[in-house]
Design a protein around this motif. Sequence first.
Motif, PDB file in Angstrom:
ATOM      1  N   ALA A 183       0.895  -1.404   0.008  1.00 46.93           N
ATOM      2  CA  ALA A 183      -0.152   0.028  -0.064  1.00 46.93           C
ATOM      3  C   ALA A 183       0.949   1.180  -0.085  1.00 46.93           C
ATOM      4  N   ASP A 184       1.992   1.277   0.784  1.00 49.59           N
ATOM      5  CA  ASP A 184       2.715   2.307   0.895  1.00 49.59           C
ATOM      6  C   ASP A 184       3.487   2.490  -0.470  1.00 49.59           C
ATOM      7  N   ASP A 185       3.844   1.592  -0.897  1.00 51.31           N
ATOM      8  CA  ASP A 185       4.785   1.404  -2.176  1.00 51.31           C
ATOM      9  C   ASP A 185       4.139   2.028  -3.263  1.00 51.31           C
ATOM     10  N   SER A 189      -4.745   2.392  -0.297  1.00 52.83           N
ATOM     11  CA  SER A 189      -5.125   1.826   0.789  1.00 52.83           C
ATOM     12  C   SER A 189      -4.774   0.682   0.956  1.00 52.83           C
ATOM     13  N   ILE A 190      -4.785  -0.234   2.411  1.00 52.30           N
ATOM     14  CA  ILE A 190      -4.716  -1.349   2.529  1.00 52.30           C
ATOM     15  C   ILE A 190      -5.778  -2.297   1.853  1.00 52.30           C
ATOM     16  N   LYS A 191      -7.076  -1.832   2.261  1.00 50.59           N
ATOM     17  CA  LYS A 191      -8.316  -2.456   1.550  1.00 50.59           C
ATOM     18  C   LYS A 191      -8.137  -2.659   0.235  1.00 50.59           C
ATOM     19  N   THR A 192      -7.584  -1.664  -0.275  1.00 51.34           N
ATOM     20  CA  THR A 192      -7.480  -1.730  -1.888  1.00 51.34           C
ATOM     21  C   THR A 192      -6.471  -2.902  -2.372  1.00 51.34           C
ATOM     22  N   VAL A 193      -5.425  -3.136  -1.449  1.00 47.55           N
ATOM     23  CA  VAL A 193      -4.491  -3.959  -1.780  1.00 47.55           C
ATOM     24  C   VAL A 193      -5.122  -5.364  -1.651  1.00 47.55           C
ATOM     25  N   ARG A 197      -5.392  -8.281  -4.246  1.00 42.95           N
ATOM     26  CA  ARG A 197      -4.950  -9.727  -4.188  1.00 42.95           C
ATOM     27  C   ARG A 197      -6.060 -10.824  -4.135  1.00 42.95           C
ATOM     28  N   ALA A 198      -7.354 -10.302  -3.864  1.00 41.82           N
ATOM     29  CA  ALA A 198      -8.211 -11.405  -4.034  1.00 41.82           C
ATOM     30  C   ALA A 198      -8.586 -11.666  -5.655  1.00 41.82           C
TER      31      ALA A 198
END
Length: 225
Positions: A183-185, A189-193, A197-198
């Motif tokens: 997410a930082d890279d 957002s983490i939710k978007t990551v 992934r899903a």
Amino acid sequence: MSTDNRPAPRPANPGAQPAGCDGLVYVVDDDEAVRDSMRWLLEANGFRVSTFASAEEFLARVSEPEPVACLLLDVRMPGMSGLELHDELVRRGSTLPLIFVTGHGDVPMAVSRIKKGAHDFLEKPFSDEQLRSLVCDALARAEASRRDQRDDRDALDRIERLTGRERQVLELIVSGRLNKQIADDLGISIKTVEAHRANIMDKLGARTMADLMRTALRAGAKRAG
């Protein structure tokens, strides 16, 4: 091939190939009697066989070897030798399993050829069982190579289904980055990551992270090749 002239015993079911030995056997030898003898023995044991009187004839007639096949190749032939044919097949990137048929004096050379990718060598005189066994081994290797190629293509096809962003996420996953780091890279957002992934897992048909890694690494190796 037996050292005497007695016919080799036919198998119980001569019309079918031995289990796990499906495929075509190419035989390249300038001696017609040897070609006929090998054809008879192999066909009597259920193998499909195609013979050639020279390396040049083989190259002219077999531009694309069958997916599951192997090559029985005489070393010493007029014109293009068996060694030169092997070099040409290597140059073309062929994965056709090759068995050299050699005399006693050719054994050191045959061993060196194995280091260049030949499957094995068969020293004269050889038994019927030695011939059958080596041909089965070579065809099994050809079948495994075909499966690998099919899996490589499948992995590439699955990777092509990913969006550009999903490929970025996948590359970071493979490199070992955690969701927060990804997410930082990427500045998301983490939710978007997690959503990416899903989607990646679904598109790659991966049930576990190990499945995902295998598909990604296989596709990456194929691209590098």
